[in-house]
Design a protein around this motif. Structure first.
Motif, mmCIF file in Angstrom:
data_model
loop_
_atom_site.group_PDB
_atom_site.id
_atom_site.type_symbol
_atom_site.label_atom_id
_atom_site.label_comp_id
_atom_site.label_asym_id
_atom_site.label_seq_id
_atom_site.Cartn_x
_atom_site.Cartn_y
_atom_site.Cartn_z
ATOM 1 N N CYS A 355 0.833 -1.201 0.000
ATOM 2 C CA CYS A 355 0.000 0.000 0.000
ATOM 3 C C CYS A 355 0.867 1.249 0.000
ATOM 4 O O CYS A 355 0.519 2.265 -0.607
ATOM 5 N N LEU A 356 2.002 1.181 0.669
ATOM 6 C CA LEU A 356 2.907 2.317 0.725
ATOM 7 C C LEU A 356 3.397 2.692 -0.673
ATOM 8 O O LEU A 356 3.463 3.861 -1.038
ATOM 9 N N GLN A 357 3.719 1.690 -1.474
ATOM 10 C CA GLN A 357 4.242 1.926 -2.817
ATOM 11 C C GLN A 357 3.178 2.397 -3.788
ATOM 12 O O GLN A 357 3.457 3.149 -4.708
ATOM 13 N N THR A 358 1.930 1.982 -3.558
ATOM 14 C CA THR A 358 0.872 2.279 -4.526
ATOM 15 C C THR A 358 0.011 3.469 -4.145
ATOM 16 O O THR A 358 -0.762 3.952 -4.952
ATOM 17 N N PHE A 359 0.158 3.960 -2.898
ATOM 18 C CA PHE A 359 -0.688 5.060 -2.473
ATOM 19 C C PHE A 359 -0.210 6.376 -3.068
ATOM 20 O O PHE A 359 0.977 6.669 -3.144
ATOM 21 N N ASP A 360 -1.188 7.194 -3.498
ATOM 22 C CA ASP A 360 -0.905 8.523 -4.002
ATOM 23 C C ASP A 360 -2.055 9.424 -3.577
ATOM 24 O O ASP A 360 -3.195 8.972 -3.442
ATOM 25 N N LEU A 361 -1.766 10.700 -3.378
ATOM 26 C CA LEU A 361 -2.816 11.608 -2.931
ATOM 27 C C LEU A 361 -3.950 11.712 -3.943
ATOM 28 O O LEU A 361 -5.072 12.075 -3.592
ATOM 29 N N LEU A 362 -3.671 11.418 -5.200
ATOM 30 C CA LEU A 362 -4.683 11.522 -6.241
ATOM 31 C C LEU A 362 -5.459 10.220 -6.420
ATOM 32 O O LEU A 362 -6.439 10.177 -7.151
ATOM 33 N N SER A 363 -4.989 9.135 -5.770
ATOM 34 C CA SER A 363 -5.651 7.848 -5.967
ATOM 35 C C SER A 363 -6.870 7.718 -5.073
ATOM 36 O O SER A 363 -7.055 8.458 -4.121
#
Length: 363
Positions: A355-363
């Motif tokens: 989740c750390l690698q795939t999380f983005d503020l726009l996601s």
């Protein structure tokens, strides 16, 4: 240089100075003039940074009894004498940038001490007894410890940046007055799970501990510094581990795939168990034939109802550990109010490295 030094100290003694600056004097030994006769009884602040001192005199407290602040930044001090514990009025002690390998427990006798700075030394550990706040007052074998416990109860700022520390004493988490803890640039691989449980502790800095990949979830709403911690991992796809209970199969979190690799650490067993139990318990709410809540302790049921936090990426509950991710934001009018900074940041908390690698503020 020697005559100039003696003159400076003599003037300070004659005029009863409270502050004395002896920085950048190329001192290899503590000036005997400071310890002459009755010493400097009125002196409150002594600045001796960037010299070449290797030790301190045993009669320091006797000759300088009213010291409130002692700055020994950037010397070559290897050992601090036991007598330093007699500086009963000392509030700030700066031993940063020296050659300390151990912290003498007598520092703990400094009951007035609020600021302790030990950055840039050779410390590999902090003695657990030094932070013990719940001694056995009736036991003779612990009586020597009791003399310096009162001090650590009131520590507000502790800085141990850039040493060789690989763990944090658990009792450090229980200091009721500790407001700021900085342990950046060490070798920490984990932190005590209850670090941050104290409401008084608001600032925790553990930047540049490359083996540190998760933070205790009690730090969820604190101000933290964690840049340079951990590293992205790449784990080959393997079959997910699982276990069965009756007609149901419960899958363990994806971190289990990293068991045995050199790139990641397995989540604590307590965290794995709590997350799996959380989902299992909520399955029970839909299926009354599975896992009666009567079989669980009340305290555990309360924790399952209310986790300490949820993952920003997938909303997974988190009980003992989180993975932080820092997002610098644009300048804002209010940002300048925060210690002169012109930018603010948002810290996301994730339940796993995936989740750390795939999380983005726009996601």
């Amino acid at each position: 240089m020697a005559s100039e030094l003696c003159k400076t100290i003599s003037v300070a003694r004659l005029e009863k100075h409270k502050n004395l600056f002896l920085n950048y004097r190329n001192l290899h030994h503590f000036p005997l003039e400071l310890l002459k006769d009755e010493g400097l009884q009125y002196l409150e602040r002594l600045y001796m940074k960037r010299n070449s001192l290797t030790t301190l005199p045993e009669n320091l407290a006797q000759k300088l009894p009213n010291l409130v602040e002692l700055y020994l930044h950037s010397n070559n001090i290897v050992v601090v004498p036991e007598a330093i514990g007699s500086l009963v009025k000392l509030q700030c002690l700066d031993l940063s940038d020296n050659a300390l390998e151990i912290v003498c427990p007598e520092i703990g006798r400094l009951r007035a001490l609020r600021h302790l700075r030990l950055a840039n030394n050779q410390l590999q550990f902090l003695p657990p007894d030094h932070w013990n706040i719940a001694p056995n007052w009736r036991s003779r074998e612990h009586s020597w410890t009791n003399h310096y416990l009162r001090c650590v109860l009131f520590h507000k700022y502790l800085t141990v940046d850039r040493n060789r520390l690989w763990y944090v004493p658990r009792h450090l988490c229980q200091l009721p007055s500790l407001n700021e803890l900085s342990m950046a640039g060490n070798r920490l691989a984990f932190l005590p799970l209850d670090l941050g449980r104290s409401r008084e502790l608001q600032y925790v800095y553990v930047d540049n501990n490359i083996n540190l990949k998760g933070l205790p979830s009690y730090l969820y709403n604190k101000v933290i510094g964690c840049s340079g911690c951990g590293a992205p991992i790449q784990v080959s796809e393997v079959k997910l581990l699982s276990f069965s209970s009756g007609p149901r199969t419960i899958f363990l979190p994806a971190e289990v795939k990293a068991i045995g690799t050199e790139h990641d650490h397995v989540l604590p067993l307590q965290e794995l168990a709590m997350r799996s139990l959380y989902h299992t318990y909520h399955s029970f709410l839909k299926d009354l034939n599975f896992l009666s809540p009567i079989s669980l302790p009340r305290s555990l049921l309360e924790l399952l109802h209310c986790p300490l936090g949820h993952c920003h990426r997938c909303s997974e509950p988190m009980f003992t550990i989180v993975y932080p991710k820092l997002f610098p934001l644009r300048e804002t009018p209010m940002a300048g109010l925060h210690q002169g900074r012109t930018t603010v940041s948002f810290v996301a908390y994730c339940c796993s490295t995936q989740c750390l690698q795939t999380f983005d503020l726009l996601s």
